[in-house]
Design a protein around this motif. Sequence first.
Motif, PDB file in Angstrom:
ATOM      1  N   ALA A 136      -9.254 -40.573 -60.204  1.00 45.43           N
ATOM      2  CA  ALA A 136     -10.544 -40.022 -61.058  1.00 45.43           C
ATOM      3  C   ALA A 136     -11.172 -41.274 -62.285  1.00 45.43           C
ATOM      4  N   ILE A 137     -10.842 -41.735 -61.899  1.00 45.17           N
ATOM      5  CA  ILE A 137     -11.276 -43.177 -63.304  1.00 45.17           C
ATOM      6  C   ILE A 137     -11.901 -44.449 -62.140  1.00 45.17           C
ATOM      7  N   ILE A 138     -11.010 -44.063 -60.440  1.00 41.87           N
ATOM      8  CA  ILE A 138     -12.092 -45.250 -60.147  1.00 41.87           C
ATOM      9  C   ILE A 138     -13.308 -44.675 -58.807  1.00 41.87           C
ATOM     10  N   LEU A 139     -13.207 -43.604 -58.841  1.00 42.81           N
ATOM     11  CA  LEU A 139     -13.787 -42.698 -57.919  1.00 42.81           C
ATOM     12  C   LEU A 139     -15.333 -43.150 -58.278  1.00 42.81           C
ATOM     13  N   PHE A 140     -16.089 -42.869 -59.895  1.00 46.52           N
ATOM     14  CA  PHE A 140     -16.985 -43.616 -59.609  1.00 46.52           C
ATOM     15  C   PHE A 140     -17.465 -43.911 -60.741  1.00 46.52           C
ATOM     16  N   ASP A 141     -18.509 -44.445 -61.078  1.00 49.73           N
ATOM     17  CA  ASP A 141     -18.713 -45.089 -62.526  1.00 49.73           C
ATOM     18  C   ASP A 141     -19.183 -44.617 -63.599  1.00 49.73           C
TER      19      ASP A 141
ATOM     20  N   TRP B 235      -5.541 -35.056 -48.344  1.00 52.33           N
ATOM     21  CA  TRP B 235      -5.674 -35.731 -48.640  1.00 52.33           C
ATOM     22  C   TRP B 235      -7.492 -34.791 -49.683  1.00 52.33           C
ATOM     23  N   PHE B 236      -7.828 -34.395 -49.158  1.00 52.81           N
ATOM     24  CA  PHE B 236      -8.988 -33.708 -49.502  1.00 52.81           C
ATOM     25  C   PHE B 236      -8.938 -33.018 -50.518  1.00 52.81           C
ATOM     26  N   ILE B 237      -7.503 -31.751 -50.460  1.00 55.23           N
ATOM     27  CA  ILE B 237      -7.374 -31.049 -51.794  1.00 55.23           C
ATOM     28  C   ILE B 237      -7.004 -31.893 -53.031  1.00 55.23           C
ATOM     29  N   LEU B 238      -6.454 -33.522 -52.705  1.00 55.92           N
ATOM     30  CA  LEU B 238      -5.807 -34.245 -53.971  1.00 55.92           C
ATOM     31  C   LEU B 238      -7.378 -34.626 -54.625  1.00 55.92           C
ATOM     32  N   THR B 239      -8.501 -34.831 -53.577  1.00 55.75           N
ATOM     33  CA  THR B 239      -9.549 -35.621 -54.057  1.00 55.75           C
ATOM     34  C   THR B 239     -10.535 -34.729 -54.733  1.00 55.75           C
ATOM     35  N   LEU B 240     -10.683 -33.297 -54.268  1.00 57.04           N
ATOM     36  CA  LEU B 240     -11.055 -32.106 -55.302  1.00 57.04           C
ATOM     37  C   LEU B 240     -10.604 -32.104 -57.095  1.00 57.04           C
ATOM     38  N   LEU B 241      -9.221 -32.652 -57.163  1.00 56.58           N
ATOM     39  CA  LEU B 241      -8.378 -31.973 -58.361  1.00 56.58           C
ATOM     40  C   LEU B 241      -8.829 -33.688 -58.514  1.00 56.58           C
ATOM     41  N   SER B 242      -9.389 -34.897 -58.825  1.00 59.28           N
ATOM     42  CA  SER B 242      -9.054 -35.373 -59.086  1.00 59.28           C
ATOM     43  C   SER B 242     -10.967 -35.427 -59.529  1.00 59.28           C
ATOM     44  N   LEU B 243     -12.031 -35.004 -58.644  1.00 56.53           N
ATOM     45  CA  LEU B 243     -13.132 -34.635 -59.262  1.00 56.53           C
ATOM     46  C   LEU B 243     -13.818 -33.762 -60.223  1.00 56.53           C
ATOM     47  N   ASN B 244     -12.207 -32.456 -60.029  1.00 53.87           N
ATOM     48  CA  ASN B 244     -12.158 -31.330 -61.068  1.00 53.87           C
ATOM     49  C   ASN B 244     -12.076 -31.959 -62.409  1.00 53.87           C
ATOM     50  N   LEU B 245     -10.416 -32.979 -62.525  1.00 52.08           N
ATOM     51  CA  LEU B 245     -10.097 -33.620 -63.601  1.00 52.08           C
ATOM     52  C   LEU B 245     -11.060 -34.620 -64.157  1.00 52.08           C
ATOM     53  N   LYS B 246     -12.060 -34.935 -63.739  1.00 57.25           N
ATOM     54  CA  LYS B 246     -12.927 -36.210 -64.045  1.00 57.25           C
ATOM     55  C   LYS B 246     -13.936 -35.179 -64.895  1.00 57.25           C
TER      56      LYS B 246
END
Length: 368
Positions: free
Chosen positions: A317-322, A91-102
Motif C-alpha cells: 500500500a505504501i509503494i503502489l502509488f505516490d 496476488w490479485f486479492i492481495l493487491t486489492l487488499l493493499s489498494l483498499n487499505l490505501k
Amino acid sequence: MNIEKGKISDFELMFLILCFILGSITFISFADTITKHDTWIVIISAYAASIPFILSYILLVKKFPGKNLIQINDIIYGRYLGKLISILYIWFILTLLSLNLKGLADFYTGFIMPETPSLLFLAVCALVCAYAVQNGLESMGRISAVIFFIITLNIIVSSLLGMGDMDFSNFLPVFEMPLKTYFQSIHIILTIQMCEIIVFLMVMPNLNNFKHTGKYTLLGLTISTLLLMSVSIRNTAVLGVTSSIYFSDSYQALRLIDIGDVLTKMDILFAIGLTLVLFIKNCVLYYATVAGMSQMLNLRSYKPLILPVGSIAVCLAIILFDSVIEHNLHARSYHAILVTPFELILPPLSLLIAKIRGLPKKQGGECK
C-alpha cells in the motif's frame, strides 16, 4: 481440506456481500470523472452486465460444493496450471487488499487528519482487520449485519438532511456523451464495485447451507446497487457538475448540510460509514488472501500467515502509488483492464472447461 472451522449462514453471506460492495462507495468517483451526472445510469447498466458473471461464480460454487477457488482451479486446470492460476488469483486479492487499505488511509490523511502519517492509518487498520480474521468468519459474518444496518441508516439520514441542497436539474441533459464513454465507465463500476465479489469463492465453501446461495448473493448485489445508486443520485443532485472533481464527492456533499446552524459537519456520518464498510471489505480480502495461501502451502490453519500477510499488504500500500491522483488515474485507465481476466474471463471459462471435461467426477462420494 477445509482450514476454516466456523460456518456462516446465507443471511451472513448476504450482509458480507452488501458491506463488501458498499466498501467501494468512495470509488464511484472514478466513474464520476468520466460520465459525470449520468453515473447513476452507469451503475444500473453495470448491475445488469454483472449478473451473468455473478451467476458463473454461483454455479462454480454449486458445481463444486465445499471447494474453494484454489481447489476448484486444481480440479479444472490440473495440478500445475491450476497452481499457476491460483498464485495469480492470490496476488490479485492481495493487491486489492493493499489498494483498499490505501484508500481508507488516503481518505483520513486527505480529509480528517492531514498531518498524520499515512503509515499509522495503514498499520492500525491492518491490525484491526488481522484481529477480526483471527477470530474467523463467524464473527465477521455477525458484525457485518450490524454494520449494514448502520450504513443503511447513515445513507437514509444523510440523504434526507441534504434534500434542501438538491437540484434535480443537475441531471440534465441525459446521454450527452459518446457511447464509448459510457462503456468505459460501466467497465470500471463492473470490475471495481460489482465483480470483485469473485473473492467470495474463498468464503462460500464455509456456508452451512448451499441451497439458497444464489438467491442471497444476488439479493446482496441488488440491495447494494440500489444504495450505491441512491448515493450517486444524492451527490449529483447536491454538487452538480462539480461532483466529478472531488476525490470523495460523498464527503463533500455532506459537508454542505447546514440546517439552522445546528445540524452541521454531517461529513462525520460519511467518515463513520466508510470506515465500517471498508473494515468489512478489508477483512474479507484479508481472509481470502491468507486462506488461499494456506491452501497452496497445505497448512492446517491460516492463522500463522495473518501477521506476515498484513505486513506485506501494508508495504504494498505504501509503494503502489505516490499520490491519490496517481491512484485515481490508474483506476480509471488501467485497473479495470488488469482485473478483467480474474473477474470476467476465467470464471466463465472454468465453467465451460468443467462442462467439457464432465467435472466434477464422483469417486467414493468425493469431487475429484
